[in-house]
Design a protein around this motif. Structure first.
Motif, PDB file in Angstrom:
ATOM      1  N   GLN A  82       0.922  -1.252   0.072  1.00  9.06           N
ATOM      2  CA  GLN A  82       0.008   0.110   0.060  1.00  9.06           C
ATOM      3  C   GLN A  82       0.866   1.365  -0.013  1.00  9.06           C
ATOM      4  O   GLN A  82       1.579   1.336   0.850  1.00  9.06           O
ATOM      5  CB  GLN A  82      -1.038  -0.151   1.217  1.00  9.06           C
ATOM      6  CG  GLN A  82      -1.803   1.315   1.279  1.00  9.06           C
ATOM      7  CD  GLN A  82      -2.805   1.318   2.488  1.00  9.06           C
ATOM      8  OE1 GLN A  82      -3.057   0.138   2.889  1.00  9.06           O
ATOM      9  NE2 GLN A  82      -3.482   2.400   2.605  1.00  9.06           N
ATOM     10  N   ASN A  87       1.715   5.219   0.464  1.00 12.05           N
ATOM     11  CA  ASN A  87       1.056   6.304   1.499  1.00 12.05           C
ATOM     12  C   ASN A  87       0.579   7.401   1.086  1.00 12.05           C
ATOM     13  O   ASN A  87       0.726   8.486   1.241  1.00 12.05           O
ATOM     14  CB  ASN A  87       2.421   6.793   2.166  1.00 12.05           C
ATOM     15  CG  ASN A  87       3.249   5.662   2.752  1.00 12.05           C
ATOM     16  OD1 ASN A  87       2.886   4.909   3.147  1.00 12.05           O
ATOM     17  ND2 ASN A  87       4.675   5.867   2.739  1.00 12.05           N
ATOM     18  N   HIS A  88      -0.703   6.840   0.393  1.00  8.94           N
ATOM     19  CA  HIS A  88      -1.762   7.922  -0.113  1.00  8.94           C
ATOM     20  C   HIS A  88      -3.204   7.255   0.182  1.00  8.94           C
ATOM     21  O   HIS A  88      -3.675   6.414  -0.547  1.00  8.94           O
ATOM     22  CB  HIS A  88      -1.576   8.051  -1.584  1.00  8.94           C
ATOM     23  CG  HIS A  88      -0.346   8.500  -1.945  1.00  8.94           C
ATOM     24  ND1 HIS A  88       0.307   9.851  -1.799  1.00  8.94           N
ATOM     25  CD2 HIS A  88       0.699   7.728  -2.714  1.00  8.94           C
ATOM     26  CE1 HIS A  88       1.358   9.773  -2.217  1.00  8.94           C
ATOM     27  NE2 HIS A  88       1.627   8.598  -2.924  1.00  8.94           N
ATOM     28  N   THR A  89      -3.730   7.843   1.524  1.00  9.13           N
ATOM     29  CA  THR A  89      -4.910   7.298   1.781  1.00  9.13           C
ATOM     30  C   THR A  89      -6.018   8.281   1.540  1.00  9.13           C
ATOM     31  O   THR A  89      -6.003   9.380   1.050  1.00  9.13           O
ATOM     32  CB  THR A  89      -4.704   6.869   3.273  1.00  9.13           C
ATOM     33  OG1 THR A  89      -4.642   7.887   4.070  1.00  9.13           O
ATOM     34  CG2 THR A  89      -3.922   5.697   3.450  1.00  9.13           C
ATOM     35  N   THR A  90      -7.171   7.750   1.768  1.00  6.85           N
ATOM     36  CA  THR A  90      -8.287   7.977   1.134  1.00  6.85           C
ATOM     37  C   THR A  90      -9.326   8.987   1.664  1.00  6.85           C
ATOM     38  O   THR A  90      -9.170   9.747   2.466  1.00  6.85           O
ATOM     39  CB  THR A  90      -9.501   6.866   1.170  1.00  6.85           C
ATOM     40  OG1 THR A  90      -9.833   6.870   2.545  1.00  6.85           O
ATOM     41  CG2 THR A  90      -8.699   5.653   0.800  1.00  6.85           C
ATOM     42  N   THR A 131     -12.600  10.688  -0.086  1.00  7.80           N
ATOM     43  CA  THR A 131     -13.423  10.577  -1.143  1.00  7.80           C
ATOM     44  C   THR A 131     -14.137  11.393  -1.402  1.00  7.80           C
ATOM     45  O   THR A 131     -15.128  11.537  -1.528  1.00  7.80           O
ATOM     46  CB  THR A 131     -14.022   9.565  -0.990  1.00  7.80           C
ATOM     47  OG1 THR A 131     -13.629   8.658  -0.193  1.00  7.80           O
ATOM     48  CG2 THR A 131     -14.019   9.008  -2.528  1.00  7.80           C
ATOM     49  N   LEU A 145     -11.078   3.481  -4.752  1.00  5.76           N
ATOM     50  CA  LEU A 145      -9.634   2.686  -4.739  1.00  5.76           C
ATOM     51  C   LEU A 145      -9.141   2.785  -5.902  1.00  5.76           C
ATOM     52  O   LEU A 145      -9.572   2.261  -7.007  1.00  5.76           O
ATOM     53  CB  LEU A 145      -9.922   1.508  -4.024  1.00  5.76           C
ATOM     54  CG  LEU A 145      -8.798   0.438  -3.876  1.00  5.76           C
ATOM     55  CD1 LEU A 145      -7.998   0.878  -2.662  1.00  5.76           C
ATOM     56  CD2 LEU A 145      -9.425  -1.089  -3.628  1.00  5.76           C
ATOM     57  N   HIS A 171      -2.434   9.489  -7.427  1.00  7.31           N
ATOM     58  CA  HIS A 171      -3.029  10.348  -6.304  1.00  7.31           C
ATOM     59  C   HIS A 171      -3.127  11.777  -6.307  1.00  7.31           C
ATOM     60  O   HIS A 171      -4.354  12.402  -6.260  1.00  7.31           O
ATOM     61  CB  HIS A 171      -2.301  10.050  -5.166  1.00  7.31           C
ATOM     62  CG  HIS A 171      -2.996  10.587  -3.945  1.00  7.31           C
ATOM     63  ND1 HIS A 171      -2.825  11.795  -3.263  1.00  7.31           N
ATOM     64  CD2 HIS A 171      -4.137   9.971  -2.848  1.00  7.31           C
ATOM     65  CE1 HIS A 171      -3.631  12.074  -2.002  1.00  7.31           C
ATOM     66  NE2 HIS A 171      -4.301  10.948  -1.940  1.00  7.31           N
ATOM     67  N   GLU A 194     -10.320  12.716  -3.872  1.00  6.48           N
ATOM     68  CA  GLU A 194      -9.153  12.127  -3.109  1.00  6.48           C
ATOM     69  C   GLU A 194      -9.313  10.497  -3.125  1.00  6.48           C
ATOM     70  O   GLU A 194     -10.517   9.956  -3.209  1.00  6.48           O
ATOM     71  CB  GLU A 194      -9.124  12.402  -1.756  1.00  6.48           C
ATOM     72  CG  GLU A 194      -7.687  11.827  -0.844  1.00  6.48           C
ATOM     73  CD  GLU A 194      -7.626  12.533   0.396  1.00  6.48           C
ATOM     74  OE1 GLU A 194      -6.772  11.963   1.029  1.00  6.48           O
ATOM     75  OE2 GLU A 194      -8.477  13.639   0.534  1.00  6.48           O
ATOM     76  N   ALA A 195      -8.541   9.765  -3.464  1.00 10.05           N
ATOM     77  CA  ALA A 195      -8.343   8.327  -3.638  1.00 10.05           C
ATOM     78  C   ALA A 195      -7.470   7.633  -3.006  1.00 10.05           C
ATOM     79  O   ALA A 195      -6.179   7.986  -2.695  1.00 10.05           O
ATOM     80  CB  ALA A 195      -8.414   7.843  -5.028  1.00 10.05           C
ATOM     81  N   GLU A 196      -7.713   6.336  -2.454  1.00  8.36           N
ATOM     82  CA  GLU A 196      -6.776   5.319  -2.103  1.00  8.36           C
ATOM     83  C   GLU A 196      -5.812   4.764  -3.141  1.00  8.36           C
ATOM     84  O   GLU A 196      -6.653   4.135  -3.983  1.00  8.36           O
ATOM     85  CB  GLU A 196      -7.514   4.386  -1.033  1.00  8.36           C
ATOM     86  CG  GLU A 196      -6.418   3.332  -0.270  1.00  8.36           C
ATOM     87  CD  GLU A 196      -6.993   2.432   0.583  1.00  8.36           C
ATOM     88  OE1 GLU A 196      -6.590   1.596   1.414  1.00  8.36           O
ATOM     89  OE2 GLU A 196      -8.186   2.481   0.532  1.00  8.36           O
ATOM     90  N   LYS A 213      -3.131   1.957  -4.212  1.00 12.09           N
ATOM     91  CA  LYS A 213      -2.244   0.722  -4.069  1.00 12.09           C
ATOM     92  C   LYS A 213      -1.232   0.164  -5.155  1.00 12.09           C
ATOM     93  O   LYS A 213      -2.038  -0.060  -6.013  1.00 12.09           O
ATOM     94  CB  LYS A 213      -3.261  -0.128  -3.375  1.00 12.09           C
ATOM     95  CG  LYS A 213      -3.951   0.037  -1.679  1.00 12.09           C
ATOM     96  CD  LYS A 213      -4.619  -1.206  -1.281  1.00 12.09           C
ATOM     97  CE  LYS A 213      -5.486  -0.888   0.189  1.00 12.09           C
ATOM     98  NZ  LYS A 213      -6.198  -1.878   0.399  1.00 12.09           N
TER      99      LYS A 213
END
Length: 320
Positions: A4, A6-9, A11, A22, A43, A52-54, A56
């Motif tokens: 994963q 380091n860009h988390t979500t 949305t 995702l 991202h 914004e998106a997660e 992976k």
């Protein structure tokens, strides 16, 4: 192994209800190595477009599992989008999970050939592809399946899956990309492959043929237009059976197709159906599925699944 970035979500599209997004990127896809920090690029690119998106990075053989987890987690939770970055095999793995669900698939064409993206009308340039995702114009397209396995583009037996297997083996041996492996794989293919007798049964009847290759497409492939599809929702399989009996005739076939002088009695036969069955005396055979070779038990059952996959496209695909 699943990695994963380091860009988390989070949305959310501006001015619309919250949407779960995702992005799964095949870390081994041909187009990934050419881009610096692809996860950060995607991202930030999507963030500029309003959400914004997660993101992976995922090993190719983990795409299906990661997609399944997302579908399970988001079941019944409103609008959800799974963006998939990679080539046709990667997209096919995700489509096998998403077909028949309400989750929309966004496409980032990061593979070597990107046939599905081209036929869908998604630009190959990354920024333009993200524009398509941000526009959120869902379209329903058909998928096809062989013995329960989904494919987006095509599947075949005979000459082509043997070539695919040899190309993959060459890539592993030499540590090269698909294009560099084509030449040696072709040489071994033409040395090893022979004609086989199969029976092809469709809605209109059956026929016993001796052939080096049977090609089954998800919707109509125009042999005279370098194998492109203009319609991804016509609800039909397109089947090409090569009838040439000599290697010389087989070598000439691509040129005859390009010149529009194919003889349907001796060169190439085409049929269109919603279901077909291929049988032979073999218990199992090598089958290509969206550019990946696998062994399947005979008989082979192919069918179309109309409007089974929701994709984010430039335009609504043509219908009959």
């Amino acid at each position: 192994m699943l990695m994963q970035a380091n860009h988390t979500t989070g949305t959310a599209f501006k001015g619309v209800p919250e949407v779960a997004v995702l992005v799964l990127i095949n870390d081994g896809a041909g187009g990934v190595a050419a881009l610096d920090d692809i996860a950060a690029t995607v991202h930030s690119g999507l963030l500029k477009r309003g959400f914004e998106a997660e993101v992976k990075l995922v090993a190719g053989d983990q795409i299906s599992e990661a997609a399944s987890r997302f579908v399970r987690q988001k079941a019944g939770s409103g609008e959800n989008i799974l963006v998939v970055g990679g080539g046709d095999g990667t997209l096919s793995s995700a489509a096998g999970v998403l077909a028949g669900t309400e989750v929309a698939m966004g496409v980032l064409p990061l593979g070597t050939l990107n046939h599905f993206a081209k036929d869908l009308g998604v630009p190959l340039e990354l920024d333009a592809a993200m524009d398509v995702i941000a526009a959120r114009r869902p379209a329903l397209v058909d998928v096809a399946e062989v013995n329960g396995r989904i494919f987006l583009n095509n599947s075949s037996i005979g000459l082509y899956p043997f070539f695919v297997a040899e190309r993959s083996a060459e890539q592993r041996r030499r540590g090269v990309g698909k294009l560099a492996a084509i030449g040696p794989a072709l040489v071994r293919t033409f040395k090893a492959v022979s004609w086989q007798s199969v029976r092809i049964s469709a809605d209109t009847g059956g026929d016993q043929v001796l052939t080096p290759c049977v090609f089954v497409g998800n919707n109509f492939y125009d042999a005279g237009d370098f194998g492109r599809r203009k319609n991804l929702s016509a609800r039909e399989l397109c089947v090409y059976v090569i009838r040439q009996r000599t290697w010389f005739g087989l070598a000439l076939l691509p040129f005859k197709i390009a010149l529009g002088i194919v003889d349907t009695r001796s060169d190439l036969e085409m049929l269109r159906a919603s279901k077909i069955k291929i049988t032979s005396t073999k218990r199992e055979t090598l089958v290509s599925v969206d550019g990946e070779a696998t062994t399947m038990k005979m008989p082979l059952h192919f069918q179309i699944r109309p409007a089974a996959l929701k994709v984010l496209a430039v335009r609504q695909p043509d219908t009959k």
